[in-house]
Design a protein around this motif. Sequence first.
Motif, mmCIF file in Angstrom:
data_model
loop_
_atom_site.group_PDB
_atom_site.id
_atom_site.type_symbol
_atom_site.label_atom_id
_atom_site.label_comp_id
_atom_site.label_asym_id
_atom_site.label_seq_id
_atom_site.Cartn_x
_atom_site.Cartn_y
_atom_site.Cartn_z
ATOM 1 N N SER A 70 0.824 -1.198 0.000
ATOM 2 C CA SER A 70 0.000 0.000 0.000
ATOM 3 C C SER A 70 0.863 1.255 0.000
ATOM 4 O O SER A 70 1.856 1.346 0.714
ATOM 5 N N LYS A 113 -0.656 4.131 0.674
ATOM 6 C CA LYS A 113 -1.388 5.072 1.505
ATOM 7 C C LYS A 113 -0.487 5.560 2.639
ATOM 8 O O LYS A 113 0.288 4.784 3.186
ATOM 9 N N HIS A 155 0.915 6.300 6.181
ATOM 10 C CA HIS A 155 0.806 5.463 7.369
ATOM 11 C C HIS A 155 1.465 6.198 8.529
ATOM 12 O O HIS A 155 2.524 6.804 8.365
ATOM 13 N N TYR A 156 0.830 6.151 9.698
ATOM 14 C CA TYR A 156 1.327 6.888 10.861
ATOM 15 C C TYR A 156 1.502 5.923 12.036
ATOM 16 O O TYR A 156 0.625 5.088 12.301
ATOM 17 N N ARG A 157 2.625 6.043 12.727
ATOM 18 C CA ARG A 157 2.887 5.256 13.931
ATOM 19 C C ARG A 157 3.083 6.247 15.079
ATOM 20 O O ARG A 157 4.007 7.074 15.051
ATOM 21 N N GLU A 191 -1.160 2.320 15.195
ATOM 22 C CA GLU A 191 -0.860 2.251 13.758
ATOM 23 C C GLU A 191 -2.079 2.758 13.003
ATOM 24 O O GLU A 191 -3.195 2.250 13.201
ATOM 25 N N ILE A 243 -3.790 4.280 9.147
ATOM 26 C CA ILE A 243 -3.718 4.419 7.695
ATOM 27 C C ILE A 243 -4.611 5.567 7.258
ATOM 28 O O ILE A 243 -5.760 5.682 7.693
ATOM 29 N N ASN A 244 -4.078 6.433 6.405
ATOM 30 C CA ASN A 244 -4.849 7.512 5.792
ATOM 31 C C ASN A 244 -5.705 6.909 4.682
ATOM 32 O O ASN A 244 -5.191 6.404 3.688
ATOM 33 N N GLU A 245 -7.036 6.938 4.861
ATOM 34 C CA GLU A 245 -7.945 6.339 3.876
ATOM 35 C C GLU A 245 -8.444 7.319 2.834
ATOM 36 O O GLU A 245 -9.294 6.969 2.005
ATOM 37 N N ALA A 272 -7.348 2.860 12.323
ATOM 38 C CA ALA A 272 -6.227 2.674 13.243
ATOM 39 C C ALA A 272 -6.421 1.428 14.100
ATOM 40 O O ALA A 272 -7.541 0.979 14.338
ATOM 41 N N GLU A 313 5.027 7.726 7.519
ATOM 42 C CA GLU A 313 5.428 7.084 6.263
ATOM 43 C C GLU A 313 4.448 7.551 5.196
ATOM 44 O O GLU A 313 3.376 6.970 5.007
ATOM 45 N N ASP A 314 4.803 8.633 4.540
ATOM 46 C CA ASP A 314 3.921 9.302 3.591
ATOM 47 C C ASP A 314 4.709 9.621 2.331
ATOM 48 O O ASP A 314 5.698 10.351 2.394
#
Length: 290
Positions: free
Chosen positions: A2, A4, A6-8, A42, A44-46, A79, A283-284
Amino acid sequence: MSLKPHYRIPLHVSGFWAPRITGDPLHSGSIGAGLNLDVYLEAINEGSDSCHIIYNGIYVLEEQAHETCRVIGRVGVKATAPFKLGSGYALSAALLIAHSLAAHSVYKGSYILEKALELPHILEVKYKTGLGDVLAIHTGGFEIRAEPGAPGIGRAYRVIPFEKPCIVTAELPGGEDTPRMLSRIPSSEYGVVNEYLHSLLSNPSLGLFFNYSRSFTRRIFDYSLIDEALRDMGNAVHDYYRKKNALIIWARRDRAGEVVGKLRRYGFKPYITSINYSGIIIEDPAQPSP
């Protein structure tokens, strides 16, 4: 794989705190101290098809989500994390941070992290879901919050111990949301916080932090089950405290397995972790990590 964003976002557990509320939410929040853990939310940008925050499969924080969408732009995030919302791990702050970062990514193109965290802080203060967690997560590590406010406005310090401690954490049974917790704590209980804060700023030791955190939270939360579970742990445990349903144990690394085994026998689901110093990880494809 993916693409998309992603943020942690590390989860945070306060040890002691005192609300500081003014007419300006950017300058409101709490003073105190806490630990950021190597346990992450965790997310994910949808994208912009809808406005939502989904946590572990459930739509949550819907009013806050719609405020973010109205102020920045329509976006959704999905998330996951190991704990229940409202258990004491600053999950509401982490979720609002992820949602704001997603909205900035879609509509702003680029951003300064401190500015992107202002709205999550405002919403935490407005809805009383957390007062100092956004500043604490932004600061990272073992943090001491000396002045309230959003990142870039409040004043907080990150402490780095000489050795990275072994932390065992577990979610306790039951539940109490933050507004209810804040409403039942009399203002007199916060009287010791300034003393603790000044002492810790002069001597920022992990041992002192745990001592103050346990002393403070014993006045607020029931420790009977925890004391029973850890009674015969002896030298396996340096110290421990609870914030709402979050149990934080500073364990000897070579005996952490014993602590985990004992907690499992009491029906808990423990995690061996430590203090997190990586902070928010983005992670973008469109953004460099801060």
